[in-house]
Design a protein around this motif. Structure first.
Motif, short mmCIF file in Angstrom:
data_model
loop_
_atom_site.label_atom_id
_atom_site.label_comp_id
_atom_site.label_asym_id
_atom_site.label_seq_id
_atom_site.Cartn_x
_atom_site.Cartn_y
_atom_site.Cartn_z
N ALA A 41 118.27 194.30 -37.19
CA ALA A 41 118.52 193.13 -36.34
C ALA A 41 119.31 193.52 -35.09
O ALA A 41 118.99 193.08 -33.99
CB ALA A 41 119.26 192.05 -37.11
N ARG A 42 120.32 194.37 -35.24
CA ARG A 42 121.09 194.82 -34.08
C ARG A 42 120.21 195.59 -33.10
O ARG A 42 120.30 195.40 -31.89
CB ARG A 42 122.29 195.69 -34.52
N THR A 43 119.32 196.43 -33.63
CA THR A 43 118.40 197.19 -32.77
C THR A 43 117.47 196.24 -32.01
O THR A 43 117.28 196.38 -30.80
CB THR A 43 117.57 198.18 -33.63
N LEU A 44 116.92 195.27 -32.71
CA LEU A 44 116.01 194.31 -32.07
C LEU A 44 116.76 193.46 -31.04
O LEU A 44 116.24 193.18 -29.96
CB LEU A 44 115.35 193.42 -33.13
N TYR A 45 117.97 193.05 -31.38
CA TYR A 45 118.77 192.23 -30.46
C TYR A 45 119.01 192.96 -29.14
O TYR A 45 118.89 192.37 -28.07
CB TYR A 45 120.10 191.86 -31.12
N ARG A 46 119.32 194.24 -29.23
CA ARG A 46 119.55 195.04 -28.01
C ARG A 46 118.30 195.11 -27.14
O ARG A 46 118.39 195.35 -25.94
CB ARG A 46 120.02 196.45 -28.37
N LYS A 47 117.11 194.90 -27.74
CA LYS A 47 115.85 194.96 -26.99
C LYS A 47 115.36 193.57 -26.59
O LYS A 47 114.22 193.41 -26.16
CB LYS A 47 114.78 195.68 -27.80
N GLY A 48 116.20 192.55 -26.76
CA GLY A 48 115.85 191.22 -26.27
C GLY A 48 115.36 190.21 -27.30
O GLY A 48 115.05 189.08 -26.96
#
Length: 124
Positions: free
Chosen positions: A95-102
Motif C-alpha cells: 500500500a505504501r508503494t502504491l500510495y507513492r505512485k498516486g
C-alpha cells in the motif's frame, strides 16, 4: 551505552512513523468489511506464487510484493485496491508503494489471509 540507546530510540521512532503513516494511507478492514467491498475493487494477493497456489481468496490476482514495482501498470489507479498477504505486513508495504505512485483508494485485510475464513480457491 548511550549509542545503544540512540539506536534503540531511532528504531522505535522509525517503527512509530511507519505505523502512523500506514494508518493514514491504507484502510485496515475487518473480514466483514473486506467481504462487503472486495468484489467492486481490484483484489490483489501480494504473497509469493507458492503461497498463492496453496490457497487464495476467490477472485484475487497474484502480484507479489517482490514484483509490484514492475507490474504496477496492471493495477488501475482510478479503482479501489484491496490488498492482502499472509499476516498484513506485506500488504501494508504494498500500500505504501502504491500510495507513492498516486494510488489513493487503498484497503487491506486485517490479520491477512491466515485470519480469512471466507471462500478460498486452490490452484491445481
Amino acid at each position: 551505552m548511550i549509542a545503544l540507546l540512540v539506536v534503540l530510540g531511532a528504531i522505535i521512532a522509525y517503527t512509530l512513523f511507519n505505523y502512523f503513516t500506514q494508518k493514514k494511507i491504507v484502510k485496515t478492514l475487518t473480514q466483514d468489511e473486506f467481504i462487503s467491498g472486495y468484489r467492486k475493487s481490484q483484489l490483489i494477493d501480494v504473497r509469493e506464487p507458492k503461497e498463492y497456489e496453496g490457497g487464495h481468496i476467490l477472485g484475487a490476482r497474484n502480484i507479489p510484493l517482490s514484483q509490484l514495482k514492475m507490474r504496477m501498470k496492471e493495477i488501475r489507479p482510478d479503482k479501489p485496491v484491496y490488498l492482502y498477504c499472509q499476516s498484513g505486513a506485506r500488504s501494508g508495504r504494498a500500500a505504501r508503494t502504491l500510495y507513492r505512485k498516486g494510488y489513493r483508494d487503498l484497503s487491506h485485510l486485517q490479520g491477512g489471509f491466515k485470519k480469512w475464513s471466507g471462500k478460498i480457491k486452490h490452484k491445481n
